[in-house]
Design a protein around this motif. Sequence first.
Motif, PDB file in Angstrom:
ATOM      1  N   GLU A  33       0.825  -1.211   0.000  1.00 25.35           N
ATOM      2  CA  GLU A  33       0.000   0.000   0.000  1.00 25.35           C
ATOM      3  C   GLU A  33       0.856   1.257   0.000  1.00 25.35           C
ATOM      4  OE1 GLU A  33      -3.969  -1.625   2.367  1.00 25.35           O
ATOM      5  OE2 GLU A  33      -2.179  -1.048   3.500  1.00 25.35           O
ATOM      6  N   LEU A  34       1.979   1.223   0.707  1.00 25.36           N
ATOM      7  CA  LEU A  34       2.888   2.363   0.719  1.00 25.36           C
ATOM      8  C   LEU A  34       3.480   2.606  -0.658  1.00 25.36           C
ATOM      9  CD1 LEU A  34       4.683   1.704   4.121  1.00 25.36           C
ATOM     10  CD2 LEU A  34       3.157   3.618   3.590  1.00 25.36           C
ATOM     11  N   ALA A  35       3.846   1.535  -1.355  1.00 27.77           N
ATOM     12  CA  ALA A  35       4.393   1.683  -2.701  1.00 27.77           C
ATOM     13  C   ALA A  35       3.363   2.315  -3.630  1.00 27.77           C
ATOM     14  CB  ALA A  35       4.847   0.324  -3.232  1.00 27.77           C
ATOM     15  N   ALA A  36       2.114   1.873  -3.517  1.00 24.85           N
ATOM     16  CA  ALA A  36       1.059   2.437  -4.362  1.00 24.85           C
ATOM     17  C   ALA A  36       0.807   3.903  -4.037  1.00 24.85           C
ATOM     18  CB  ALA A  36      -0.224   1.624  -4.191  1.00 24.85           C
ATOM     19  N   ALA A  37       0.855   4.260  -2.752  1.00 25.33           N
ATOM     20  CA  ALA A  37       0.551   5.635  -2.338  1.00 25.33           C
ATOM     21  C   ALA A  37       1.670   6.599  -2.679  1.00 25.33           C
ATOM     22  CB  ALA A  37       0.274   5.675  -0.840  1.00 25.33           C
ATOM     23  N   THR A  38       2.922   6.132  -2.637  1.00 28.46           N
ATOM     24  CA  THR A  38       4.062   7.030  -2.850  1.00 28.46           C
ATOM     25  C   THR A  38       4.593   7.016  -4.268  1.00 28.46           C
ATOM     26  OG1 THR A  38       5.638   5.310  -2.191  1.00 28.46           O
ATOM     27  CG2 THR A  38       4.787   6.762  -0.447  1.00 28.46           C
ATOM     28  N   GLY A  39       4.260   5.973  -5.030  1.00 25.42           N
ATOM     29  CA  GLY A  39       4.821   5.840  -6.372  1.00 25.42           C
ATOM     30  C   GLY A  39       6.232   5.278  -6.383  1.00 25.42           C
ATOM     31  N   LEU A  40       6.749   4.883  -5.226  1.00 30.74           N
ATOM     32  CA  LEU A  40       8.077   4.280  -5.148  1.00 30.74           C
ATOM     33  C   LEU A  40       7.978   2.783  -5.412  1.00 30.74           C
ATOM     34  CD1 LEU A  40       9.255   6.072  -1.873  1.00 30.74           C
ATOM     35  CD2 LEU A  40       9.920   6.660  -4.218  1.00 30.74           C
ATOM     36  N   SER A  41       9.095   2.183  -5.799  1.00 30.39           N
ATOM     37  CA  SER A  41       9.093   0.739  -6.020  1.00 30.39           C
ATOM     38  C   SER A  41       8.941   0.016  -4.695  1.00 30.39           C
ATOM     39  CB  SER A  41      10.390   0.297  -6.699  1.00 30.39           C
ATOM     40  OG  SER A  41      11.478   0.389  -5.788  1.00 30.39           O
TER      41      SER A  41
END
Length: 412
Positions: A31-39
Amino acid sequence: MKRGTSRDIRTANRYEVLRQIIAASPTSRQELAAATGLSLATVATLVGELLDLRMITEVGFEDSAGGRPRGLVAVNAAGGALIGVDIAETYVHVELFDLALNVLARAEEHMRPGESRPERVVAHVTAAVGSVVAQAGVEAARVLGVGVSVPGQVDRDTGVAEYAPNWDWHDVPLLDLLSEHIPYPLHLDNPLRASAVAELWFGAARGHGDAVVVNLGTGVGAGLVLGGGLHRGVSNSAGEWGHTTLVLDGRLCRCGNHGCVETYVGALGIMQNLRELSPRSPLLHPGDQTATIDALAAGVAAGDPVAVKVVRDTARYLGAGIAVLVNVLNPEVVVLSSWVAARLGEPLLDEVCEAVARHALRRPLAASRIVLSPIPTDPVCLGAATFALEGALQAVSQRRAAGARGRTAPPA
């Protein structure tokens, strides 16, 4: 153009991941990757670093559709304390937060007319910071930093209050003065940026890419959120909308110009609106901004025609000024914030919406909402605390970089 180093980028990414965890605990790395756009790999590394710093903690697992359970992380609220300081023309308000940005203690010092000398302001801040630390019972080592918001133009890097027209401050080394009395890391900015960050993290701007936060107090300005992030401008001076000309050859402003927005919709400007309409009105408390604004709010609630007219006239000026922001910036939301907006509340908001509709272009207006700040605490203190959090993460990066250089240095 100034380019960020890889360390700057890593610090910014760590800060963004922590911001998302604070806003949505508990959450998964996916979920963090999706929210931040980071891998996902980058997020996993940054989460590991935050776990090492004890700023976050593992809190279990959640089922995933047909796959392995996902590990959940949450902010470790007890992992540190942050202090936000809101220095205004009539008060110093200080709040102490845990790492989840819950308020643990508050203190306020009133500033009487003539108390704007730097040494007096420093004394008020020092007393209030000492009070919240004592109230919360936190150890000094747990205080990660103090974010200080002061009106006017500031240099974040040097900690200098460069220009505060309402106090006639020029190049005041505020953080150096405070550091003589406050033993915690200090970080300086102004209320426009602080309130904008507070709305972006927890308020009406959350989830929006473009927003304007209009601060209505003694001073007036606009915090800007553009493209999903805080907009500072090239010299950290963006948002000085209160000192744009609203009325040609109008009222003299303390910045030296005439007809500024602030002279018609700031607390002192509203008092002048009342004075011009009804010089002997019992609503007017000369020399006391707070009492006058409170009396106007009560008068509007009671249907007092003078109070209603003053708020309506103020809203006409404010609406014309906000219409310019809507036309130029095309924001999704305009937030009315700070103490004047909070006290005058819905009656002011209703009048402002009508006034903006008369002046703004139809297409950008249709895409914008105008709302009161929903943040229940002092939004400037909340935003200032996030600056302290950002500074703490930067300090971690600097210490790690220094340690790495020490390990790779050749023997003497």
